[in-house]
Design an enzyme around this catalytic site. Structure first.
Site, PDB file in Angstrom:
ATOM      1  N   LYS A   1       0.598  -1.345   0.240  1.00  0.00           N
ATOM      2  CA  LYS A   1       0.160  -0.232   0.107  1.00  0.00           C
ATOM      3  C   LYS A   1       0.554   0.921   0.239  1.00  0.00           C
ATOM      4  CE  LYS A   1      -4.379  -1.780   2.133  1.00  0.00           C
ATOM      5  NZ  LYS A   1      -5.166  -2.057   3.521  1.00  0.00           N
TER       6      LYS A   1
ATOM      7  N   TYR B   1     -12.258  -2.671  -4.457  1.00  0.00           N
ATOM      8  CA  TYR B   1     -13.004  -2.400  -2.522  1.00  0.00           C
ATOM      9  C   TYR B   1     -14.425  -2.871  -2.377  1.00  0.00           C
ATOM     10  CZ  TYR B   1      -8.269  -2.510  -0.396  1.00  0.00           C
ATOM     11  OH  TYR B   1      -6.997  -3.149   0.548  1.00  0.00           O
TER      12      TYR B   1
ATOM     13  N   ASN C   1      -2.922   0.183   6.561  1.00  0.00           N
ATOM     14  CA  ASN C   1      -1.197  -1.191   7.071  1.00  0.00           C
ATOM     15  C   ASN C   1      -0.497  -1.909   6.424  1.00  0.00           C
ATOM     16  OD1 ASN C   1      -3.358  -1.539   5.123  1.00  0.00           O
ATOM     17  ND2 ASN C   1      -5.055  -2.979   6.700  1.00  0.00           N
TER      18      ASN C   1
ATOM     19  N   HIS D   1      -2.138  -5.084   1.615  1.00  0.00           N
ATOM     20  CA  HIS D   1      -3.202  -6.580   2.030  1.00  0.00           C
ATOM     21  C   HIS D   1      -3.165  -7.833   0.868  1.00  0.00           C
ATOM     22  CE1 HIS D   1      -7.155  -7.430  -0.084  1.00  0.00           C
ATOM     23  NE2 HIS D   1      -6.513  -7.829  -0.615  1.00  0.00           N
TER      24      HIS D   1
ATOM     25  N   GLU E   1      -8.767 -11.239  -7.384  1.00  0.00           N
ATOM     26  CA  GLU E   1      -8.771 -10.138  -7.729  1.00  0.00           C
ATOM     27  C   GLU E   1      -7.579  -9.991  -8.129  1.00  0.00           C
ATOM     28  OE1 GLU E   1      -9.130  -9.620  -2.338  1.00  0.00           O
ATOM     29  OE2 GLU E   1      -7.434  -9.863  -3.108  1.00  0.00           O
TER      30      GLU E   1
HETATM   31  P1  CMP Z   1      -7.103  -4.708   3.516  1.00  0.00           P
HETATM   32  O1  CMP Z   1      -7.316  -6.074   3.593  1.00  0.00           O
HETATM   33  O2  CMP Z   1      -6.829  -3.773   2.250  1.00  0.00           O
HETATM   34  O3  CMP Z   1      -9.258  -4.709   3.011  1.00  0.00           O
HETATM   35  C1  CMP Z   1     -10.160  -3.532   3.029  1.00  0.00           C
HETATM   36  C2  CMP Z   1      -9.014  -2.506   4.138  1.00  0.00           C
HETATM   37  O4  CMP Z   1     -10.100  -1.661   4.492  1.00  0.00           O
HETATM   38  C3  CMP Z   1      -8.867  -2.791   5.123  1.00  0.00           C
HETATM   39  O5  CMP Z   1      -7.063  -3.523   5.101  1.00  0.00           O
HETATM   40  C4  CMP Z   1      -7.736  -1.553   6.398  1.00  0.00           C
HETATM   41  O6  CMP Z   1      -6.757  -0.622   5.557  1.00  0.00           O
HETATM   42  C5  CMP Z   1      -8.983  -1.053   5.899  1.00  0.00           C
HETATM   43  N1  CMP Z   1      -9.983  -0.952   6.755  1.00  0.00           N
HETATM   44  C6  CMP Z   1     -10.316   0.528   7.194  1.00  0.00           C
HETATM   45  N2  CMP Z   1     -11.404   1.009   8.695  1.00  0.00           N
HETATM   46  C7  CMP Z   1     -11.720  -1.149   8.929  1.00  0.00           C
HETATM   47  C8  CMP Z   1     -12.157  -1.776   9.509  1.00  0.00           C
HETATM   48  N3  CMP Z   1     -13.751  -1.477  10.457  1.00  0.00           N
HETATM   49  N4  CMP Z   1     -12.441  -3.500   9.601  1.00  0.00           N
HETATM   50  C9  CMP Z   1     -11.559  -3.295   8.560  1.00  0.00           C
HETATM   51  N5  CMP Z   1     -10.933  -3.219   7.502  1.00  0.00           N
HETATM   52  C10 CMP Z   1     -11.120  -1.516   7.967  1.00  0.00           C
END
Ligand code: CMP
Length: 140
Positions: free
Chosen positions: A10, A50, A113, A116, A127
């Protein structure tokens, strides 16, 4: 079984110059990069990726973050690649991620974070084809 999974490094991790460190963790764990590219996602491309989260309160911030800078999208291949990648990443919220995981070591917040990874065989298939044509994947 040999599986493929989609991984995205990311914008936060790209900005930290951590691309190589993160890919090294995949390779050291026995995963092989069989496709890779750096892209600046548009709102449309990130929102479509998403789509399952469209109604969630964090959707707008998520798309805003994912379009804030370039990302590195890869297909990882290997034995049990989907679960292996999720183990390497750690919990979605870096504050809950186990020590030594990518998110514990490189991530700050639940949006920023670092990585992904596909969460199931079905999402991996969707994906991977969302980002790569068959002619862009190099089995090895
Ligand atoms: P990712 O695995 O990329 O999939 C969805 C993303 O939404 C997740 O990582 C987080 O970076 C983001 N996100 C933000 N808030 C939340 C939440 N409350 N629960 C899950 N994903 C979240």
């Amino acid at each position: 079984a040999t599986e493929r999974t989609l991984s995205i490094i990311k914008p936060d991790a790209v900005a930290k110059n951590a691309i190589g460190d993160i890919i090294a963790r995949f390779e050291k764990a026995g995963l092989r990069v069989v496709a890779a590219k750096m892209v600046q996602l548009s709102e449309e491309k990130a929102g479509g990726f998403y789509a399952e989260h469209k109604e969630r309160p964090f959707f707008k911030d998520l798309v805003g973050f994912m379009t804030s800078g370039p990302v590195v999208v890869q297909v990882l291949e290997g034995e049990g690649a989907i679960a292996k990648n999720r183990d390497l990443m750690g919990a979605t919220n870096p504050k809950e991620a186990a020590p030594g995981t990518i998110r514990a070591d490189f991530a700050e917040t639940i949006d920023a974070n670092a990585v992904h990874g596909s969460d199931s065989a079905e999402s991996a298939e969707r994906e991977i084809s969302y980002f790569f044509g068959n002619d862009e994947i190099c089995p090895r």
